[in-house]
Motif scaffolding. Structure first.
Motif, PDB file in Angstrom:
ATOM      1  N   ARG A  20      17.875  -7.873  -6.219  1.00 51.01           N
ATOM      2  CA  ARG A  20      18.805  -6.888  -5.651  1.00 51.01           C
ATOM      3  C   ARG A  20      18.125  -5.862  -4.755  1.00 51.01           C
ATOM      4  NH1 ARG A  20      20.436  -6.073 -11.011  1.00 51.01           N
ATOM      5  NH2 ARG A  20      22.018  -7.562 -11.737  1.00 51.01           N
ATOM      6  N   HIS A  21      16.793  -5.898  -4.675  1.00 46.43           N
ATOM      7  CA  HIS A  21      16.107  -4.844  -3.925  1.00 46.43           C
ATOM      8  C   HIS A  21      15.247  -5.396  -2.807  1.00 46.43           C
ATOM      9  CE1 HIS A  21      17.015  -3.128  -7.940  1.00 46.43           C
ATOM     10  NE2 HIS A  21      17.432  -2.128  -7.197  1.00 46.43           N
ATOM     11  N   GLY A  22      15.689  -6.515  -2.239  1.00 46.13           N
ATOM     12  CA  GLY A  22      15.008  -7.042  -1.081  1.00 46.13           C
ATOM     13  C   GLY A  22      13.775  -7.856  -1.420  1.00 46.13           C
ATOM     14  N   SER A  23      13.140  -8.399  -0.398  1.00 51.82           N
ATOM     15  CA  SER A  23      11.985  -9.267  -0.558  1.00 51.82           C
ATOM     16  C   SER A  23      11.089  -9.111   0.654  1.00 51.82           C
ATOM     17  CB  SER A  23      12.430 -10.735  -0.671  1.00 51.82           C
ATOM     18  OG  SER A  23      13.204 -10.927  -1.829  1.00 51.82           O
ATOM     19  N   VAL A  24       9.831  -9.514   0.471  1.00 52.30           N
ATOM     20  CA  VAL A  24       8.890  -9.426   1.583  1.00 52.30           C
ATOM     21  C   VAL A  24       7.843 -10.525   1.390  1.00 52.30           C
ATOM     22  CG1 VAL A  24       7.599  -7.651   0.326  1.00 52.30           C
ATOM     23  CG2 VAL A  24       7.272  -7.885   2.786  1.00 52.30           C
ATOM     24  N   TYR A  25       7.387 -11.137   2.478  1.00 59.58           N
ATOM     25  CA  TYR A  25       6.374 -12.189   2.396  1.00 59.58           C
ATOM     26  C   TYR A  25       5.513 -12.136   3.651  1.00 59.58           C
ATOM     27  CZ  TYR A  25       4.210 -16.603   1.088  1.00 59.58           C
ATOM     28  OH  TYR A  25       3.302 -17.553   0.703  1.00 59.58           O
ATOM     29  N   ALA A  26       4.212 -12.284   3.469  1.00 64.10           N
ATOM     30  CA  ALA A  26       3.308 -12.337   4.626  1.00 64.10           C
ATOM     31  C   ALA A  26       2.068 -13.112   4.212  1.00 64.10           C
ATOM     32  CB  ALA A  26       2.933 -10.929   5.086  1.00 64.10           C
ATOM     33  N   GLU A  27       1.780 -14.209   4.916  1.00 67.38           N
ATOM     34  CA  GLU A  27       0.633 -15.075   4.571  1.00 67.38           C
ATOM     35  C   GLU A  27      -0.665 -14.282   4.412  1.00 67.38           C
ATOM     36  OE1 GLU A  27       2.866 -16.911   6.649  1.00 67.38           O
ATOM     37  OE2 GLU A  27       3.213 -18.316   4.986  1.00 67.38           O
ATOM     38  N   GLU A  28      -0.855 -13.270   5.251  1.00 61.57           N
ATOM     39  CA  GLU A  28      -2.120 -12.530   5.256  1.00 61.57           C
ATOM     40  C   GLU A  28      -2.145 -11.412   4.212  1.00 61.57           C
ATOM     41  OE1 GLU A  28       0.255 -12.503   7.371  1.00 61.57           O
ATOM     42  OE2 GLU A  28       0.724 -10.454   8.008  1.00 61.57           O
ATOM     43  N   GLY A  29      -1.096 -11.319   3.387  1.00 58.61           N
ATOM     44  CA  GLY A  29      -1.026 -10.254   2.378  1.00 58.61           C
ATOM     45  C   GLY A  29      -0.059  -9.174   2.826  1.00 58.61           C
ATOM     46  N   ILE A  30       0.755  -8.705   1.904  1.00 54.73           N
ATOM     47  CA  ILE A  30       1.739  -7.683   2.256  1.00 54.73           C
ATOM     48  C   ILE A  30       1.143  -6.285   2.072  1.00 54.73           C
ATOM     49  CG2 ILE A  30       3.684  -9.163   1.589  1.00 54.73           C
ATOM     50  CD1 ILE A  30       3.850  -7.226  -0.934  1.00 54.73           C
ATOM     51  N   ASP A  31       1.843  -5.298   2.548  1.00 54.87           N
ATOM     52  CA  ASP A  31       1.445  -3.896   2.359  1.00 54.87           C
ATOM     53  C   ASP A  31       1.972  -3.450   0.990  1.00 54.87           C
ATOM     54  OD1 ASP A  31       1.164  -1.150   2.296  1.00 54.87           O
ATOM     55  OD2 ASP A  31       1.770  -0.859   4.384  1.00 54.87           O
ATOM     56  N   VAL A  32       1.085  -3.552  -0.020  1.00 53.26           N
ATOM     57  CA  VAL A  32       1.520  -3.306  -1.397  1.00 53.26           C
ATOM     58  C   VAL A  32       1.895  -1.842  -1.603  1.00 53.26           C
ATOM     59  CG1 VAL A  32       0.827  -3.427  -3.821  1.00 53.26           C
ATOM     60  CG2 VAL A  32       0.129  -5.226  -2.244  1.00 53.26           C
ATOM     61  N   GLU A  33       1.120  -0.929  -1.008  1.00 52.12           N
ATOM     62  CA  GLU A  33       1.423   0.499  -1.169  1.00 52.12           C
ATOM     63  C   GLU A  33       2.820   0.821  -0.651  1.00 52.12           C
ATOM     64  OE1 GLU A  33      -0.030   2.823  -2.846  1.00 52.12           O
ATOM     65  OE2 GLU A  33      -1.524   1.360  -3.462  1.00 52.12           O
ATOM     66  N   ARG A  34       3.174   0.203   0.482  1.00 50.07           N
ATOM     67  CA  ARG A  34       4.505   0.451   1.036  1.00 50.07           C
ATOM     68  C   ARG A  34       5.589  -0.113   0.111  1.00 50.07           C
ATOM     69  NH1 ARG A  34       7.225  -1.815   6.633  1.00 50.07           N
ATOM     70  NH2 ARG A  34       9.336  -1.299   5.924  1.00 50.07           N
ATOM     71  N   ALA A  35       5.324  -1.302  -0.447  1.00 47.49           N
ATOM     72  CA  ALA A  35       6.311  -1.890  -1.355  1.00 47.49           C
ATOM     73  C   ALA A  35       6.505  -1.007  -2.588  1.00 47.49           C
ATOM     74  CB  ALA A  35       5.870  -3.296  -1.770  1.00 47.49           C
ATOM     75  N   LEU A  36       5.387  -0.456  -3.118  1.00 42.77           N
ATOM     76  CA  LEU A  36       5.492   0.431  -4.278  1.00 42.77           C
ATOM     77  C   LEU A  36       6.255   1.708  -3.910  1.00 42.77           C
ATOM     78  CD1 LEU A  36       1.884  -0.054  -5.704  1.00 42.77           C
ATOM     79  CD2 LEU A  36       4.015  -0.583  -6.917  1.00 42.77           C
ATOM     80  N   ALA A  37       5.982   2.255  -2.732  1.00 42.15           N
ATOM     81  CA  ALA A  37       6.673   3.473  -2.293  1.00 42.15           C
ATOM     82  C   ALA A  37       8.155   3.194  -2.087  1.00 42.15           C
ATOM     83  CB  ALA A  37       6.028   4.000  -1.003  1.00 42.15           C
ATOM     84  N   ASP A  38       8.467   2.061  -1.456  1.00 42.31           N
ATOM     85  CA  ASP A  38       9.875   1.702  -1.254  1.00 42.31           C
ATOM     86  C   ASP A  38      10.594   1.581  -2.599  1.00 42.31           C
ATOM     87  OD1 ASP A  38       9.666   1.716   1.474  1.00 42.31           O
ATOM     88  OD2 ASP A  38       9.461  -0.464   1.688  1.00 42.31           O
ATOM     89  N   SER A  39       9.942   0.919  -3.564  1.00 41.35           N
ATOM     90  CA  SER A  39      10.581   0.744  -4.864  1.00 41.35           C
ATOM     91  C   SER A  39      10.786   2.093  -5.552  1.00 41.35           C
ATOM     92  CB  SER A  39       9.726  -0.162  -5.760  1.00 41.35           C
ATOM     93  OG  SER A  39       9.704  -1.467  -5.236  1.00 41.35           O
ATOM     94  N   ALA A  40       9.776   2.944  -5.468  1.00 40.37           N
ATOM     95  CA  ALA A  40       9.885   4.259  -6.104  1.00 40.37           C
ATOM     96  C   ALA A  40      11.026   5.069  -5.486  1.00 40.37           C
ATOM     97  CB  ALA A  40       8.558   5.008  -5.981  1.00 40.37           C
ATOM     98  N   ALA A  41      11.227   4.891  -4.171  1.00 42.12           N
ATOM     99  CA  ALA A  41      12.257   5.655  -3.470  1.00 42.12           C
ATOM    100  C   ALA A  41      13.620   4.978  -3.524  1.00 42.12           C
ATOM    101  CB  ALA A  41      11.835   5.863  -2.015  1.00 42.12           C
ATOM    102  N   GLY A  42      13.682   3.799  -4.158  1.00 45.93           N
ATOM    103  CA  GLY A  42      14.956   3.092  -4.229  1.00 45.93           C
ATOM    104  C   GLY A  42      15.337   2.388  -2.930  1.00 45.93           C
TER     105      GLY A  42
END
Lengths: 351, 351
Positions: free
Chosen positions: A45-67
């Motif tokens: 329910r909160h989206g998805s992200v994929y990148a062969e070279e590795g995703i921006d984990v800090e951004r994903a954590l911040a996005d999740s924290a901010a809803g």
């Protein structure tokens, strides 16, 4: 050795895992020769992200924290799409990290995710008890046929080793049965009831403290303990149970008086999950409140402490205790499984 | 895979081990791909026997039971001679099974036996705590340099995994300290003292039941627990202790009143072995009777039950319990170490 990870599910456990592998990066590289990289996160329910070279984990954590929903340049690939793409990655280790929540009806969608990972040639680590509770034998055999690992140490007692304890350190041992207190919410409530609390406020406090879910029926009706009993019986005793085949009695408002009267008799009421073989050799598992004498090791468990007693042939009774629980421990379970997968690779492939 | 074993020491544990590998021969061959064969037994006072093609184990057991010295067609080779000959055997696994008794002065002769095995290219499994308590780092490094294994699961808590628990199932975990009840004789005596017995008759009964040695000072003066504390600290916390560097207080006739008054206060006196790091990062280990509140997991241990609580960074406190002790469990520890050595061999070498 590079390990590409796709995280399916990104709740508290998934997020803590993402932080833990960053915190432990040095130790993982130097002591265990594994360099994990998160290439995908899929949520329902909160989206998805994929990148062969590795995703921006800090951004994903911040996005999740901010809803905010997760998103990346490559669109929003589903779990199934991510596992297909992960299967084609060039990294020597490709691993599904499954942390969706348990569906007590059928163990889905986790089982489907794991099947997709196996079919794509990816290993799986999961903290979800559904797959082992509902489909252990099938997934084990399918993973073995595909030459990949399927590990699930976090399914019972978080990161305290239970499955690995038997598999790695008790060779040639037969587990004849077990007894355990494996659900923290009910143990917390029973402790509160003994101290004079009523059921509803005790449960409400567990929910306010974040120990119990908003929908507490999985815990208080014994479903969580039944799923763990089925998982333990399937893996340690080669049973083919599901949570629905476990004889199950939960706790409720009527339990308060029983807990207090047990205490007056010098014993304690605990929600015990157990399994043994009947006369015909079939594994029978039960979850129910039991009045335990003070000498019983399980009677002394307070709050979130869990313990499991294994009845074995050559070692008699062996017990393992988790004296505190928490997110870090569940996240560590996933990490320890990841290291176990690394250890199974040929030594020469390091680097 | 064939494994040729030389047993140095052939007391109760060595004899039980010889029987156990015969009892488990089928499971060892089919599930663990190892076929152990005893090629030698060396004792200090009851003779020795060695035969490249395997000795007559039943006869050795019968001779020992009847008090007859061991002898064979090849004379009576010493432990050192046996290990030299074992080193030249063509079997892919050559293993010293060390079960001599602990010399609390210096850990000998076990350390010399293990050094001789390493130098001959043989692996070692031992239930003797002396080598790890006195010389762990030296033996570990010497074994690593020679490419052989040195395993000792039976040194503490018999076959209940302690060392393997941390090594195999808790990767990336730091053990910050531990507390445990690890000596059965003193725990048995303290339980009896609580029940109103005096010290001397309680000890005499332990000796009559075969739980305590005729010379009980190793147990009651805390030496056995100190050796185990040193072993645990050396292996799990990278310390360089010996039993003589452990701060040590035993139990005696004066302990009876202390045990009973603790019980009157609702707590219990237990002989606790513990270790932690001081301000300068040095490992400090202690053995002493401690009054423990009822909530303490160690206070509930009765009779021969043992338990160890590990204080860890990522998993908090984890405890493992041995709910009964005995010869079979110590013998099983040797067997589990033997299987661990087999597992470390390349898979392709099976057969």
């Amino acid at each position: 050795m590079r390990a590409d990870l796709a995280l399916v599910g990104f709740g508290h456990v998934g997020q803590r895992f993402a932080r833990l592998i960053a915190e432990q990066a040095d130790a993982l590289r130097t002591s265990h020769e594994v360099e994990p990289r998160i290439v995908g996160i899929a949520t329902r329910r909160h989206g998805s992200v994929y990148a062969e070279e590795g995703i921006d984990v800090e951004r994903a954590l911040a996005d999740s924290a901010a809803g905010r929903p997760l998103e990346g340049p490559g669109g929003c690939p589903s779990a199934a799409e991510q596992l297909q793409r992960l299967g084609t990655a060039s990294s020597p280790l490709r691993v599904l990290v499954e942390t969706t929540t348990l569906a007590i009806e059928d163990g889905q969608p986790a089982i489907r995710h794991i099947e997709a990972a196996i079919d794509a040639g990816c290993h799986t680590v999961t903290a979800n008890k559904g797959p082992v509770a509902f489909a252990y034998r099938r997934l084990r055999d399918r993973a073995a046929a595909a030459g990949v690992s399927f590990l699930f140490e976090g399914a019972v007692m978080d990161g305290v080793p239970v499955f690995n304890l038997v598999r790695e350190t008790m060779p040639a041992i037969t587990v004849r049965g077990f007894r355990g207190v494996v659900n923290s919410t009910t143990n917390h409530i029973l402790t509160a009831l003994e101290n004079g609390d009523a059921f509803a406020p005790a449960l409400a406090r567990m929910q306010a403290e974040g120990i119990a879910e908003a929908d507490a029926s999985l815990d208080v009706d014994g479903w969580d303990a039944a799923a763990k009993a089925a998982a333990l019986a399937n893996v340690l005793m080669d049973a083919e149970l599901t949570p629905h085949l476990v004889e199950r009695t939960g706790i409720g408002p009527e339990t308060a008086e029983r807990a207090r009267s047990a205490l007056r008799r010098g014993s304690r009421l605990r929600l015990v999950a157990s399994a043994s073989r009947d006369d015909r050799g079939r594994v029978v598992a039960t979850v129910r409140p039991e009045e335990l004498p003070l000498e019983d090791l399980l009677s002394g468990l307070r709050g979130t402490a869990n313990a499991l007693i294994l009845h074995t042939d050559l070692l008699g009774d062996v017990a393992i205790h988790q004296l505190g629980g928490g997110l870090t421990m569940t996240a560590y379970a996933l990490l320890s499984d990841l290291i176990a997968i690394r250890r199974r690779q040929p030594l020469s492939s390091s680097g």
